[in-house]
Design an enzyme around this catalytic site. Structure first.
Site, mmCIF file in Angstrom:
data_model
loop_
_atom_site.group_PDB
_atom_site.id
_atom_site.type_symbol
_atom_site.label_atom_id
_atom_site.label_comp_id
_atom_site.label_asym_id
_atom_site.label_seq_id
_atom_site.Cartn_x
_atom_site.Cartn_y
_atom_site.Cartn_z
ATOM 1 N N GLY A 14 6.497 -10.069 -8.257
ATOM 2 C CA GLY A 14 6.089 -8.797 -8.589
ATOM 3 C C GLY A 14 5.755 -7.644 -7.412
ATOM 4 N N HIS A 107 18.199 -4.722 -5.906
ATOM 5 C CA HIS A 107 19.138 -5.562 -5.766
ATOM 6 C C HIS A 107 18.916 -5.961 -4.370
ATOM 7 C CE1 HIS A 107 22.139 -8.724 -6.540
ATOM 8 N NE2 HIS A 107 22.649 -8.272 -5.491
ATOM 9 N N LYS A 170 10.471 -5.839 2.953
ATOM 10 C CA LYS A 170 10.019 -4.749 3.515
ATOM 11 C C LYS A 170 10.589 -3.468 2.984
ATOM 12 C CE LYS A 170 7.568 -3.463 7.649
ATOM 13 N NZ LYS A 170 7.699 -3.331 9.294
HETATM 14 C C1 GRF Z 1 13.468 -8.704 -4.932
HETATM 15 O O1 GRF Z 1 14.091 -9.019 -3.841
HETATM 16 C C2 GRF Z 1 14.652 -8.003 -5.805
HETATM 17 O O2 GRF Z 1 15.400 -7.407 -5.156
HETATM 18 C C3 GRF Z 1 15.242 -8.733 -6.842
HETATM 19 O O3 GRF Z 1 14.264 -9.937 -7.148
HETATM 20 C C4 GRF Z 1 13.199 -9.802 -6.111
HETATM 21 C C5 GRF Z 1 11.882 -9.551 -6.705
HETATM 22 O O4 GRF Z 1 10.683 -9.558 -5.882
HETATM 23 N N1 GRF Z 1 15.949 -8.302 -7.805
HETATM 24 P P1 GRF Z 1 9.423 -9.225 -6.418
HETATM 25 O O5 GRF Z 1 8.977 -9.894 -7.577
HETATM 26 O O6 GRF Z 1 9.316 -7.654 -6.626
HETATM 27 O O7 GRF Z 1 8.370 -9.556 -5.240
#
Ligand code: GRF
Length: 187
Positions: A14, A107, A170
């Site tokens: 998240g 993504h 980042k």
């Molecule tokens: C992200 O790298 C996004 O691109 C992919 O899943 C990951 C989620 O990361 N779809 P987070 O849960 O927001 O830290």
């Protein structure tokens, strides 16, 4: 400014959710997050919903049951935008059609390259020099809809998956909110 009501779908850590929540406190940000939905009761991201006092709903069921419950929540709360942020379920064609043009996703690759999972590993294996992230509209094919924003990062010779993930994430944290602003700037 009247903010549109939005919901964020998560399954895991998240961090993107956290940054969107932070930015949504800005009075000029075009959306208000009124709901967080997780299909995973152990998702760390739920702690950010709690921290920011955003209502959240855990729907830990099969896709069919998940979508019926989610759909009702979204309608009841008059949600106008769904942001997928590390949401690991593939939504049905029917669900996507019901919210046509109103679901966006992030993504970790420069789409259309590296759709699906393990994007960092695959980019490294192919000895790519550049990768990044894409925020895009969701259509009924996986990681396929129109792109809204892309951010690039250089892959250095010694980078491993952990380094790459750090750099790409980042960029993701800036990209998602920029994309949301762009979606509303174009309406
Ligand atoms: C992200 O790298 C996004 O691109 C992919 O899943 C990951 C989620 O990361 N779809 P987070 O849960 O927001 O830290």
């Amino acid at each position: 400014m009247v903010k549109e009501k939005a919901c964020i779908f998560i399954s895991g850590t998240g961090t993107n959710l956290k940054f969107i929540l932070k930015n949504s406190r800005d009075s000029n940000f075009p959306i208000n997050i009124v709901l967080v939905i997780s299909n995973n009761k152990k998702a760390f991201g739920i702690s950010y919903a709690k921290k920011f006092s955003i209502p959240y709903k855990i729907i830990p069921y099969s896709r069919k049951k998940f979508e019926i419950i989610a759909m009702k929540e979204l309608r009841d709360k008059k949600i106008k935008l769904i942001c997928l942020a590390g949401f690991m379920k593939i939504l049905s064609k029917n669900f996507v059609r019901n919210f046509k043009g109103k679901i966006i996703n992030i993504h970790p690759s420069l789409l259309p390259k590296y759709k699906g999972l393990n994007t960092y590993k695959r980019a490294l294996k192919d000895r790519e020099k550049v990768t990044g992230c894409t925020v895009h509209y969701v259509d009924d094919k996986l990681d396929n809809g129109r792109s809204i924003i892309k951010k690039r990062v250089w892959i250095l010779k010694d980078d491993n998956e952990v380094d790459l993930k750090k750099k790409v994430q980042k960029e993701e944290h800036r990209a998602y909110s920029e994309a949301i602003r762009k979606v509303y700037a174009s309406i």
